[in-house]
Enzyme design. Structure first.
Site, PDB file in Angstrom:
ATOM      1  N   LYS A  45      13.970  38.834  27.728  1.00 23.43           N
ATOM      2  CA  LYS A  45      13.333  40.012  27.130  1.00 23.43           C
ATOM      3  C   LYS A  45      13.626  40.077  25.622  1.00 23.43           C
ATOM      4  O   LYS A  45      12.760  40.434  24.827  1.00 23.43           O
ATOM      5  CB  LYS A  45      13.847  41.281  27.829  1.00 23.43           C
ATOM      6  CG  LYS A  45      13.321  41.406  29.262  1.00 23.43           C
ATOM      7  CD  LYS A  45      14.047  42.484  30.062  1.00 23.43           C
ATOM      8  CE  LYS A  45      13.626  42.399  31.529  1.00 23.43           C
ATOM      9  NZ  LYS A  45      14.324  43.360  32.392  1.00 23.43           N
ATOM     10  N   GLN A  89      18.594  47.845  32.928  1.00 20.75           N
ATOM     11  CA  GLN A  89      18.519  46.614  33.722  1.00 20.75           C
ATOM     12  C   GLN A  89      19.093  46.847  35.126  1.00 20.75           C
ATOM     13  O   GLN A  89      20.187  47.392  35.276  1.00 20.75           O
ATOM     14  CB  GLN A  89      19.302  45.500  33.002  1.00 20.75           C
ATOM     15  CG  GLN A  89      19.233  44.150  33.680  1.00 20.75           C
ATOM     16  CD  GLN A  89      17.824  43.558  33.692  1.00 20.75           C
ATOM     17  OE1 GLN A  89      17.119  43.586  32.685  1.00 20.75           O
ATOM     18  NE2 GLN A  89      17.398  43.036  34.837  1.00 20.75           N
ATOM     19  N   ASP A 112       9.383  50.366  31.375  1.00 23.14           N
ATOM     20  CA  ASP A 112       9.397  49.693  32.686  1.00 23.14           C
ATOM     21  C   ASP A 112       8.369  50.327  33.626  1.00 23.14           C
ATOM     22  O   ASP A 112       8.010  49.744  34.649  1.00 23.14           O
ATOM     23  CB  ASP A 112      10.789  49.830  33.336  1.00 23.14           C
ATOM     24  CG  ASP A 112      11.605  48.550  33.241  1.00 23.14           C
ATOM     25  OD1 ASP A 112      10.995  47.469  33.089  1.00 23.14           O
ATOM     26  OD2 ASP A 112      12.847  48.618  33.330  1.00 23.14           O
TER      27      ASP A 112
END
Ligand code: NAP
Length: 264
Positions: A45, A89, A112
Site C-alpha cells: 500500500k 490494518q 477501505d
C-alpha cells in the site's frame, strides 16, 4: 487487457490527478498487529501511494494497546486535516472489536469502505467491478454467482453486483454440491472467495463464455500463493493468483484516497 496492464494504466491516470492537486493526498495506515502478511500488505500500500505521488504514513502500535487507546488514535486522525484517508490494518488483536474500530473511522476518510455510512465502495469488490467494466463485461442481466458470504468479501461483492443489475446467487458452505454444480453451469460471472485452494476445478461444468474472478489467497504446500480456482479452466477469462484481485484491491484503495480528497 491483463490486470497488470490495467493497474499500470490506472495508476498513470491517478498520478496525473495527484500532480494537478495543490497538496498530495495523505493516507494513514494504523497497524496494531505483528503479522508478517499484514507487513507485506502494508508495504504494498505504501509503494502504491508513492507511485501515484501520494503520502502514506504508517503508525504502529503495540499489540497490547487497549481498544479505547486505539479508538482515541483514530479519533485524533479523524480530526487531522492533513490526513485524507485512514485504514486500520486487519487482523486486530483478539481483545479489540473489529466492529467498534470500523465505526470509529470517520466515514469521509474510510477509504477501505467498511463503515456503513461511508460513500466509498469496499476495495476488493470495487477493484473487480472497475476491471470488469473496463473489459466491457455486460453486467446487466448477467447470471453472477458469488461463492462465499463473508461480511468483508462475499456479501459486499454480491451487493455491488446487484447494483450493476446482475442476477446474483450467493453460495456458501451449506449449499449442496448438486446446487453448486447447477448454479456454476449457468453462470456468466463466477466470483470465488472461500479460501479453499483449487476448489473450482474441472469437476464442475462452466459456460465457455464465463468469467471467473478468483479472490482466494491460499498458501500451497509448495510455499507459493494459489487461488480458489485451478488455473486454466475452460472459460473466456479467469483472473490469476497472484497478480490478480490483490492488485485490483490495492488500486481501489488509492483510487478511493483520491476520491476522499475530491469530496473533502
Ligand atoms: P472467510 O471469512 O473465511 O469466509 C469464507 C466464506 O466461504 C464463508 O462464507 C464460507 O461459508 C464459504 N465457504 C467455505 N468453504 C466453502 C465451500 N466448500 N463451498 C462454498 N462456500 C464455502 O474468508 P474471506 O475473508 O471472505 O476470504 C475468502 C478468501 O479471499 C481467502 O482466501 C482470503 O485470503 C481471500 N481474500 C483476498 C483478498 C484480495 O484482495 N485478493 C481480499 C480479501 C480476502 P459459510 O458462511 O457457510 O461458513
Amino acid at each position: 487487457m491483463t490486470i497488470k496492464e490495467f493497474v499500470a494504466a490506472q495508476k498513470g491516470i491517478l498520478a496525473q490527478e495527484v500532480a494537478s492537486l495543490e497538496n498530495p493526498p495523505t493516507l494513514l495506515i494504523i497497524q496494531a498487529n505483528e503479522n508478517p502478511a499484514s507487513d507485506a500488505y502494508i508495504r504494498g500500500k505504501i509503494k502504491d501511494a508513492g507511485e501515484i505521488g501520494a503520502n502514506a504514513i504508517l503508525r504502529r502500535f503495540p499489540v497490547d494497546i487497549s481498544e479505547a487507546e486505539l479508538i482515541a488514535e483514530i479519533e485524533k486522525a479523524n480530526c487531522d486535516d492533513e490526513i485524507d484517508g485512514i485504514i486500520v490494518q486487519l487482523p486486530l488483536p483478539p481483545h479489540i472489536s473489529e466492529a467498534h474500530i470500523k465505526f470509529a473511522v470517520n466515514p469521509k476518510k474510510d477509504v477501505d469502505g467498511f463503515h456503513p455510512l461511508t460513500s466509498f465502495d469496499p476495495c476488493t469488490p470495487k477493484g473487480i467491478i472497475d476491471y470488469l467494466s473496463a473489459e466491457g463485461f455486460p453486467f446487466q442481466g448477467a447470471n453472477a454467482v458469488v461463492l462465499g458470504r463473508s461480511e468483508i468479501v462475499g456479501k459486499p461483492m454480491a451487493k455491488m453486483l446487484l447494483k450493476k443489475n446482475c442476477n446474483v446467487t450467493v453460495l456458501h458452505s451449506k449449499t449442496t454440491q448438486e446446487d453448486k454444480a447447477f448454479y456454476l453451469a449457468h453462470a456468466d460471472l463466477i466470483v470465488v472467495a472461500i479460501g479453499r485452494l483449487g476448489y473450482l476445478n474441472e469437476s464442475f461444468a462452466y459456460k465457455p463464455s464465463a468469467v471467473i474472478v478468483d479472490i482466494g489467497i491460499n498458501r500451497g504446500e509448495d510455499g507459493k500463493l494459489h487461488g480458489d480456482a485451478v488455473p486454466g479452466l475452460p472459460v473466456a477469462l479467469q483472473t490469476p493468483v497472484p497478480g490478480g484481485v490483490g492488485l485490483l484491491t490495492r488500486l481501489a484503495l488509492i483510487s478511493n484516497l483520491l476520491l476522499a480528497v475530491k469530496e473533502k
